[in-house]
Enzyme design. Sequence first.
Site, mmCIF file in Angstrom:
data_model
loop_
_atom_site.group_PDB
_atom_site.id
_atom_site.type_symbol
_atom_site.label_atom_id
_atom_site.label_comp_id
_atom_site.label_asym_id
_atom_site.label_seq_id
_atom_site.Cartn_x
_atom_site.Cartn_y
_atom_site.Cartn_z
ATOM 1 N N ASP A 100 33.569 54.990 34.723
ATOM 2 C CA ASP A 100 33.555 53.387 34.544
ATOM 3 C C ASP A 100 32.244 53.060 34.070
ATOM 4 O O ASP A 100 31.286 53.298 34.804
ATOM 5 C CB ASP A 100 33.727 52.695 35.636
ATOM 6 C CG ASP A 100 34.612 51.489 35.799
ATOM 7 O OD1 ASP A 100 34.066 50.692 34.865
ATOM 8 O OD2 ASP A 100 35.416 51.125 36.583
ATOM 9 N N ASP A 201 34.140 48.559 31.178
ATOM 10 C CA ASP A 201 34.611 47.258 31.750
ATOM 11 C C ASP A 201 34.093 45.947 30.892
ATOM 12 O O ASP A 201 33.266 46.198 29.996
ATOM 13 C CB ASP A 201 33.196 47.307 32.996
ATOM 14 C CG ASP A 201 33.328 46.192 33.816
ATOM 15 O OD1 ASP A 201 34.462 45.962 34.668
ATOM 16 O OD2 ASP A 201 32.504 45.383 34.018
ATOM 17 N N GLU A 256 38.839 47.567 29.234
ATOM 18 C CA GLU A 256 39.477 46.555 30.073
ATOM 19 C C GLU A 256 39.011 45.170 29.554
ATOM 20 O O GLU A 256 37.627 44.947 29.036
ATOM 21 C CB GLU A 256 38.621 46.586 31.567
ATOM 22 C CG GLU A 256 39.184 45.559 32.486
ATOM 23 C CD GLU A 256 38.370 44.646 33.294
ATOM 24 O OE1 GLU A 256 38.925 44.229 34.114
ATOM 25 O OE2 GLU A 256 37.070 44.460 32.699
ATOM 26 N N HIS A 329 41.477 47.731 41.506
ATOM 27 C CA HIS A 329 40.472 47.145 42.480
ATOM 28 C C HIS A 329 40.398 45.744 42.433
ATOM 29 O O HIS A 329 39.460 45.162 43.101
ATOM 30 C CB HIS A 329 39.266 47.860 42.192
ATOM 31 C CG HIS A 329 38.604 47.644 40.843
ATOM 32 N ND1 HIS A 329 39.046 47.882 39.813
ATOM 33 C CD2 HIS A 329 37.491 47.039 40.742
ATOM 34 C CE1 HIS A 329 38.140 47.642 38.840
ATOM 35 N NE2 HIS A 329 37.346 47.030 39.474
ATOM 36 N N ASP A 330 40.813 44.936 41.402
ATOM 37 C CA ASP A 330 40.490 43.516 41.104
ATOM 38 C C ASP A 330 41.652 42.799 41.546
ATOM 39 O O ASP A 330 41.640 41.528 41.456
ATOM 40 C CB ASP A 330 40.517 43.284 39.876
ATOM 41 C CG ASP A 330 38.785 43.806 39.087
ATOM 42 O OD1 ASP A 330 37.915 43.906 40.125
ATOM 43 O OD2 ASP A 330 38.710 43.946 38.178
HETATM 44 O O1 ISL Z 1 38.667 39.904 39.182
HETATM 45 C C1 ISL Z 1 38.398 39.137 38.391
HETATM 46 C C2 ISL Z 1 37.698 38.038 38.859
HETATM 47 O O2 ISL Z 1 38.628 37.047 38.934
HETATM 48 C C3 ISL Z 1 38.663 39.552 37.139
HETATM 49 O O3 ISL Z 1 38.683 38.310 36.130
HETATM 50 C C4 ISL Z 1 37.479 40.453 36.722
HETATM 51 O O4 ISL Z 1 36.422 39.971 36.887
HETATM 52 C C5 ISL Z 1 37.579 40.795 35.173
HETATM 53 O O5 ISL Z 1 38.906 41.391 34.763
HETATM 54 C C6 ISL Z 1 36.633 41.750 34.958
HETATM 55 O O6 ISL Z 1 36.364 42.913 35.849
HETATM 56 C C7 ISL Z 1 35.335 43.711 36.054
HETATM 57 O O7 ISL Z 1 34.169 43.338 35.710
HETATM 58 C C8 ISL Z 1 33.614 42.760 36.850
HETATM 59 C C9 ISL Z 1 33.799 43.502 38.193
HETATM 60 O O8 ISL Z 1 33.697 42.628 39.060
HETATM 61 C C10 ISL Z 1 35.364 43.886 38.281
HETATM 62 O O9 ISL Z 1 35.552 44.722 39.457
HETATM 63 C C11 ISL Z 1 35.575 44.641 36.982
HETATM 64 O O10 ISL Z 1 37.127 45.395 37.027
HETATM 65 C C12 ISL Z 1 32.331 42.534 36.407
HETATM 66 O O11 ISL Z 1 31.644 43.822 36.151
#
Ligand code: ISL
Length: 553
Positions: A100, A201, A256, A329-330
């Site tokens: 990641d 990310d 992503e 994980h989100d």
């Molecule tokens: O989970 C969210 C907040 O509501 C999503 O909007 C998320 O922040 C977005 O998809 C980006 O996610 C990624 O970057 C973030 C991290 O917190 C997430 O875990 C990651 O998947 C910042 O690095």
Amino acid sequence: MEVEKKWWKEQVIYQIYPRSFNDSNGDGIGDIPGIISQLDYLKYLGVDIIWLSPIYDSPNDDNGYDISDYYNIHPEFGTMEDFDALLSGLHIRGMKLIMDVVVNHSSDEHEWFKKSIASKDSDHRNYYYWKPGKNGGPPNNWQSFFGGSAWELDPKSGEYYLHIFSKKQPDLNWENEKVRNEIYKILAFWLDKGVNGFRMDVIPLISKRLEFADATQPTFGKVVEEVYSNGPRVHEFIKEINERVLSKYDVMTVGEGPGISKDVGLNYVGHDRGELNMIFHLDHMFLGFGPRGRFDQLPYNWNDIKRIFKDWYVSMGTSGWVSIFLDNHDFARLVSRFGNDKEFRNESSKMLAMLILTMRGTPCIYQGTEIGMTNVTFNKIEDFKDLETLNFYKEFTNEGMAPDEFIGIANENGRDNVRTPIQWSGADNGGFTDGKPWIAMNPNYNEINVEAALSDKQSIFYFYKELLHLRKNAPALIYGEWDVIDQESENVYVYTRKFDKNAYLIVLNHSDEHSAVDLNAFSAKLLVMSNYNNRMKDVLIPWECRLYKLMIN
Ligand code: ISL
Ligand code: CA
């Protein structure tokens, strides 16, 4: 034109969230040796590519998505030797590993930021975005994904720095060539170790709109597209990543991205773009997110989901590629959000498995979903660990929402639902740790756990295993054209996959109801898999799924 054949289209991704996978030393935190001891389990399941959520040094403001040293393993996860052993353990088994990479921002504890904040004249000042305030406040009205302003004042210099996520995640300045070179060095470091690619990310956020104009859109989702995503140089930067690093290796990338809509998707993954191999678009995952996001829910239904799948399929055509997933994980647990985690947990988990493994795109399975793990219910705010939940709890309750109401919403949609540890057995703490888990276990581990799943041939686990095996040997399920039979049907999703002379018919009931279905148009068909042993004619049982091989000549 036909879809180009690629190994990363034929394989299946499994996401490991290391903190919550398996703890080997009793400190309550999952770690790399813990993963290594379960590689045979993953191999047995039949997944191919492990996506490892961040394992680098980090103060853990956002559980590793705030990196303070890109070249080191966080001691709580183990050592570089452990990492090397994990990588070779996977390779020996014919599996792959993708890292990641979080390079839109670093941690504020990264040495670059420490130097950057030290003084206005620092040679690292422009590694990040610094701006003077406006009218006694921040430079503009941008809001952080985690609540509050996206700008943080540094009292010493009187300037603000940009952080689209938490204030401990300052945004890196990609305009600065030195920053880009540092990042390319990092990527090459991991590729030279032999990793097989990257999950990138928030990649559409790396190029900023330098005029830093106020956001004007009424909902956060729209604001993301208006000011954060798809900035003017994003494609130039991604192409440069390719030219300078990725093109020298046979690896895969999955970007992503909030803000990548179907209309701009091909700009990232079109086969002649020289950018990314596939995307995790979030359109279906953001369904129900109201103007202020996940804690501000709106109603939606399955036809919205189906429309999004269709739109993306059409816009990708034979040129682009997506990953197919319904949790990570989100977001909430797949069965709790899209299925029925109570009376039909088993059946609806299987039906959703069939969905993600029979669409066109590389399936991605989140840890624990293969045994049907569910959302957790926490009763007090102290149980929650995710900074997003904690920040919005403050914001919403300060505005007058009752704490219990917020907690109810967080129990449905919060990110901690998917972050409770893997339930390996019915032993204490689900066999995850001998110590105290960093976040409470889901108490249903007595019933839902890997050991129980492995000892029951009817389990969700074996359904995944069988489907994974089937997909691997069925080009039609990988490359085949996808045709939906009745897009607007209320409870039923029926589609075919066709490639050369091979075809499959997939029939899914995404409801708690018995639902009529008419399959008379498909007379010559052979049932290959289903989640029920008995079937009715012209009616699907709640959450029933069937996969037929179609006889065509
Ligand atoms: O989970 C969210 C907040 O509501 C999503 O909007 C998320 O922040 C977005 O998809 C980006 O996610 C990624 O970057 C973030 C991290 O917190 C997430 O875990 C990651 O998947 C910042 O690095
Ligand atoms: Ca540990």
